[in-house]
Scaffold this active site. Structure first.
Site, PDB file in Angstrom:
ATOM      1  N   GLU A  87      -4.645   4.400   0.947  1.00  0.00           N
ATOM      2  CA  GLU A  87      -5.031   3.225   0.063  1.00  0.00           C
ATOM      3  C   GLU A  87      -6.389   3.405  -0.348  1.00  0.00           C
ATOM      4  OE1 GLU A  87      -5.041  -0.195   2.713  1.00  0.00           O
ATOM      5  OE2 GLU A  87      -5.858  -1.506   1.236  1.00  0.00           O
ATOM      6  N   GLU A 132      -6.206 -12.027   8.316  1.00  0.00           N
ATOM      7  CA  GLU A 132      -5.912 -12.044   7.024  1.00  0.00           C
ATOM      8  C   GLU A 132      -4.875 -13.389   6.870  1.00  0.00           C
ATOM      9  OE1 GLU A 132      -5.187  -7.885   5.817  1.00  0.00           O
ATOM     10  OE2 GLU A 132      -7.179  -7.866   5.255  1.00  0.00           O
ATOM     11  N   ARG A 187       0.929  -1.340   0.065  1.00  0.00           N
ATOM     12  CA  ARG A 187       0.006  -0.064   0.010  1.00  0.00           C
ATOM     13  C   ARG A 187       0.932   1.226   0.031  1.00  0.00           C
ATOM     14  NH1 ARG A 187      -4.024  -2.959  -1.971  1.00  0.00           N
ATOM     15  NH2 ARG A 187      -4.780  -4.502  -0.590  1.00  0.00           N
ATOM     16  N   ASP A 235     -12.188  -1.122   7.434  1.00  0.00           N
ATOM     17  CA  ASP A 235     -10.882  -0.441   7.026  1.00  0.00           C
ATOM     18  C   ASP A 235     -10.337   0.541   6.238  1.00  0.00           C
ATOM     19  OD1 ASP A 235      -8.062  -1.419   6.539  1.00  0.00           O
ATOM     20  OD2 ASP A 235      -8.663  -3.010   5.008  1.00  0.00           O
TER      21      ASP A 235
HETATM   22  C1  GCU Z   1      -5.831  -3.580   4.549  1.00  0.00           C
HETATM   23  C2  GCU Z   1      -4.779  -3.485   3.665  1.00  0.00           C
HETATM   24  C3  GCU Z   1      -3.484  -4.773   3.707  1.00  0.00           C
HETATM   25  C4  GCU Z   1      -3.204  -4.735   5.193  1.00  0.00           C
HETATM   26  C5  GCU Z   1      -4.339  -4.719   5.991  1.00  0.00           C
HETATM   27  C6  GCU Z   1      -3.764  -4.624   7.587  1.00  0.00           C
HETATM   28  O1  GCU Z   1      -6.524  -5.017   4.475  1.00  0.00           O
HETATM   29  O2  GCU Z   1      -5.501  -3.773   2.206  1.00  0.00           O
HETATM   30  O3  GCU Z   1      -2.807  -4.494   2.798  1.00  0.00           O
HETATM   31  O4  GCU Z   1      -2.365  -5.948   5.225  1.00  0.00           O
HETATM   32  O5  GCU Z   1      -5.278  -3.901   5.967  1.00  0.00           O
HETATM   33  O6  GCU Z   1      -3.941  -3.568   8.154  1.00  0.00           O
HETATM   34  O7  GCU Z   1      -3.166  -5.694   8.328  1.00  0.00           O
END
Ligand code: GCU
Length: 681
Positions: free
Chosen positions: A393, A286, A160, A365
């Site tokens: 972003e 994630e 990002r 987010d």
């Molecule tokens: C968002 C972002 C990711 C990042 C994530 C985070 O989803 O798109 O690139 O890793 O936030 O804050 O962990």
């Protein structure tokens, strides 16, 4: 004309010269620390701004025409100026009339960092042409932790990132001797940043090795540079390091061999970096590893690291960006907005006191518009810090202008009511609402190795503004922009160029909001890239990011009565305002409610007409900026003028595409024409 400006500058310089001929220092010499840096910065600053080199004299010789810089306890003059009221990292700047009409300016720091921040403040005064005759300034930082997070990877890429490559890493190596890092530390210290995590929260293969002997010596060199500027270095770590680096069969936080591994690892790190700040952890988020794999919770996970860091005074910054990123879009009961609160609130009181939960400002987010995360302030017995995003972003990626300080101010001023009226986010972050041992604010940064640091010249206002705002959340977005303008372009708002830049900055957030996703619904962006429009790009995906538009209406029902129950995560005074259609603010309507296109907003417009109107208006705004900017040719230096023109043109293309796709999409869905008969496809 330039002649007048030249004369004015010379006069100012002459006036300043009588005050600033000599520099005296008093304070404990702690090696190459922030106090030495303060003096060096003052010398360099006077030379750069005013064109002369001041002499350095002993304190006893200082009579007049002198700046005295010192720290608490180092001299009676300093202590007298400090009196009470200046805390750690704070400072006071006073003009004292001395002998022979030769007054003296005293910069007294509560400690070394305070002295450094005081010097930067004085330089800011000089750059903005302030009168030094009777200064009496006292400043204390609002927050204890004033941090920056980098999402830099060791191959030199930045997740990002929109302003070039990493200043810390390239091709798998640490750029320990890069001059750019010193410049960056200055930049950050000049606005009061005192902690920086240098690598991405997504800690991949190679970055996992940053805490090994292979890289620690180089990381330590960056820490040395930071230290001189009062900045503490932090690293993001991989939760499964004990397996990946230590060869253990598990990373279970309750396993004794895992705990011992981390204890010994922390000992190694502190051997290289004695003032290491601690670790940032993205766990069970994630697809990153975390304690869930072992049937443990976040408190177990964070406390295990906290225990290993405790003997050294280190901190665990544990991120709360935890949600199901494999959601089935058919499942209407799961609401991503609820996730952080649902995961963490029940754990209140279980975290060690060197753990700080790091919570994104909104529940989703970093969208252009979101409500404040209901988790902020909701845990009385758990340290918290707020996470903002300076890198744009979802707000134009530094191609489009979007001055974010007004957005952040809205968050900081928001009254959560968590401990009665006045429980604002800024007071929570300052540790004034709950007695947190540590608290503060952090943000994902926007810089890279582009020559102007932030890609778009105007995006630098966000970087500067972030630092200034978290130092003092009472500053207005206008004051911050005005300081930045003067220091960056050397003009005030009264100047024609200054007026245009100021107007663009102040209109930019709303403009960006106008031509993108409407009324707080968010997410109509190109998947993965997050720049440009794709209305249904995330609609049938696994990410929990839906708008639910059909032929009759749009929005996410997050009410208790008929929706996901998210509104119940707020204190009732707040939650009820969002729960009821009548009291829910227009700008967040579709975040909280699913309504027909014919629903009438507080503004008096229907939702569909609002969508059309804002999308036409957003594009017109950008067109207007382009016209205004063109007028400034010859008044702003050619390089910056050209670069900003070019980016405004990209912004216009983007805005048009958004306008036409959004308007067409909703016209086709709803069948309702624009009242004004404008072109929709
Ligand atoms: C968002 C972002 C990711 C990042 C994530 C985070 O989803 O798109 O690139 O890793 O936030 O804050 O962990």
């Amino acid at each position: 004309g330039g002649g007048d400006a030249g004369t004015a500058a010379r006069l100012t310089a002459e006036r300043y010269r009588s005050w600033l001929k000599r520099i005296a220092v008093t304070g404990a010499a702690t090696g190459y620390g922030p106090l030495e840096t303060a003096v060096q910065e003052l010398v360099n600053g006077l030379e750069a701004l005013l064109g002369w080199q001041p002499s350095i004299v002993a304190e006893t010789e200082q009579a007049g025409g002198c700046v005295l810089v010192g720290t608490a306890g180092s001299s009676s003059v300093i202590d007298e100026v400090l009196a009470d009221g200046v805390r750690a990292e704070g400072y006071r700047i006073r003009t004292r009339s001395g002998d022979k009409d030769q007054p003296c300016i005293i910069v007294a720091g509560g400690d070394e960092r305070g002295a450094l921040y005081g010097v930067f403040h004085l330089l800011r005064l000089l750059r903005t042409g302030a009168d030094l005759a009777s200064l009496n300034i006292m400043e204390n930082p609002a927050c204890r932790l004033r941090m920056i997070n980098h999402w830099d990877n060791m191959d030199g890429s930045i997740e990002r990132g929109y302003a070039g490559r990493s200043i810390f890493f390239r091709d798998g190596e640490v750029l320990a001797d890069s001059k750019r890092i010193t410049d960056y530390a200055r930049l950050m210290a000049s606005v009061g940043i005192n902690g920086i995590a240098i690598n991405n929260v997504n800690v991949h293969e190679l970055e996992t090795l940053l805490i090994t002997e292979r890289y620690l010596p180089q990381v330590a060199r960056i820490a040395d540079v930071f230290r001189a500027y009062g900045i503490t270095l932090y690293l993001s770590i991989n939760y499964s390091s004990p397996m990946q680096l230590g060869g253990l069969p598990t990373a279970d936080p309750l396993d004794e061999s895992v705990r011992a591994w981390w204890r010994s690892k922390m000992t190694d790190i502190y051997h290289h970096i004695p003032d290491f700040g601690g670790v940032v952890v993205k766990a069970d988020s994630e697809n990153r590893p975390g304690p869930f794999t072992y049937g443990r919770d976040h408190a177990d996970g964070a406390n295990m690291l906290a225990e290993a860091l405790e003997p050294f005074g280190g901190l665990v910054l544990w991120r709360c960006f935890v949600y199901n990123c494999h959601q089935d879009w058919r499942d209407r009961s799961t609401d991503r907005a609820r996730a952080a609160y649902d995961h963490f609130k029940p754990l209140d009181g279980r975290f060690k006191d060197n753990v700080i939960l790091q919570i994104k400002n909104g529940p989703m987010d970093f969208q252009v518009r979101e409500p404040v995360s209901p988790l902020i302030g909701a845990m009385e017995r758990t340290n918290q810090m707020v996470e903002f995003q300076i890198t744009q972003e979802y707000t134009g990626q530094q191609r489009d202008v979007c001055y974010l300080v007004p957005q952040w101010k809205g968050v900081l001023d928001f009254d959560t009511r968590c401990s009665g009226e006045g429980s604002t986010v800024k007071r929570i972050a300052a540790g004034e609402v709950h007695p947190y041992r540590y608290s503060g604010i952090t943000a994902v940064t926007s810089i890279g190795d582009d020559s102007n640091w932030t890609g778009h010249h105007l995006a630098a206002a966000n970087l500067y503004g972030y630092g200034r705002l978290i130092w003092n959340p009472e500053l207005s977005a206008e004051e911050i922009a005005s300081e930045w303008l003067m220091m960056t372009f050397g003009v005030s708002e009264e100047d024609p160029a200054g007026a245009v830049i100021t107007r663009i900055l102040h209109e930019s957030w709303h403009t960006y909001e106008h031509y993108t996703a409407p009324l707080g619904v968010g997410w109509m962006v190109t998947p993965h890239y997050h720049y440009g429009v794709d209305v249904d790009g995330y609609e049938y995906s696994k990410w929990g990011t839906y708008h639910f538009a059909d032929r009759d209406g749009i929005g996410v029902d997050r009410t208790q009565a008929t929706g996901t129950g998210y509104t119940a995560q707020y204190r009732p005074e707040v939650g009820q305002r969002y729960e009821q259609l009548e009291s829910c603010p227009d700008e967040l309507l579709l975040f909280f409610h699913h309504v027909p296109y014919t629903h009438v907003l507080k503004s008096g417009k229907t939702v569909i007409q609002h969508i059309y109107d804002t999308h036409f208006a957003g594009v017109e705004q950008v067109e207007k900026w382009i016209g205004d900017w063109r007028q400034l040719e010859g008044q702003v230096d050619a390089e910056r003028h050209a670069q900003i023109s070019e980016r405004l043109q990209m912004q216009l293309d983007n805005a048009r595409q958004w306008r036409d796709v959004i308007n067409t999409y909703f016209y086709r869905k709803s069948g309702i024409p624009d009242e004004h008969g404008r072109l929709i496809y």
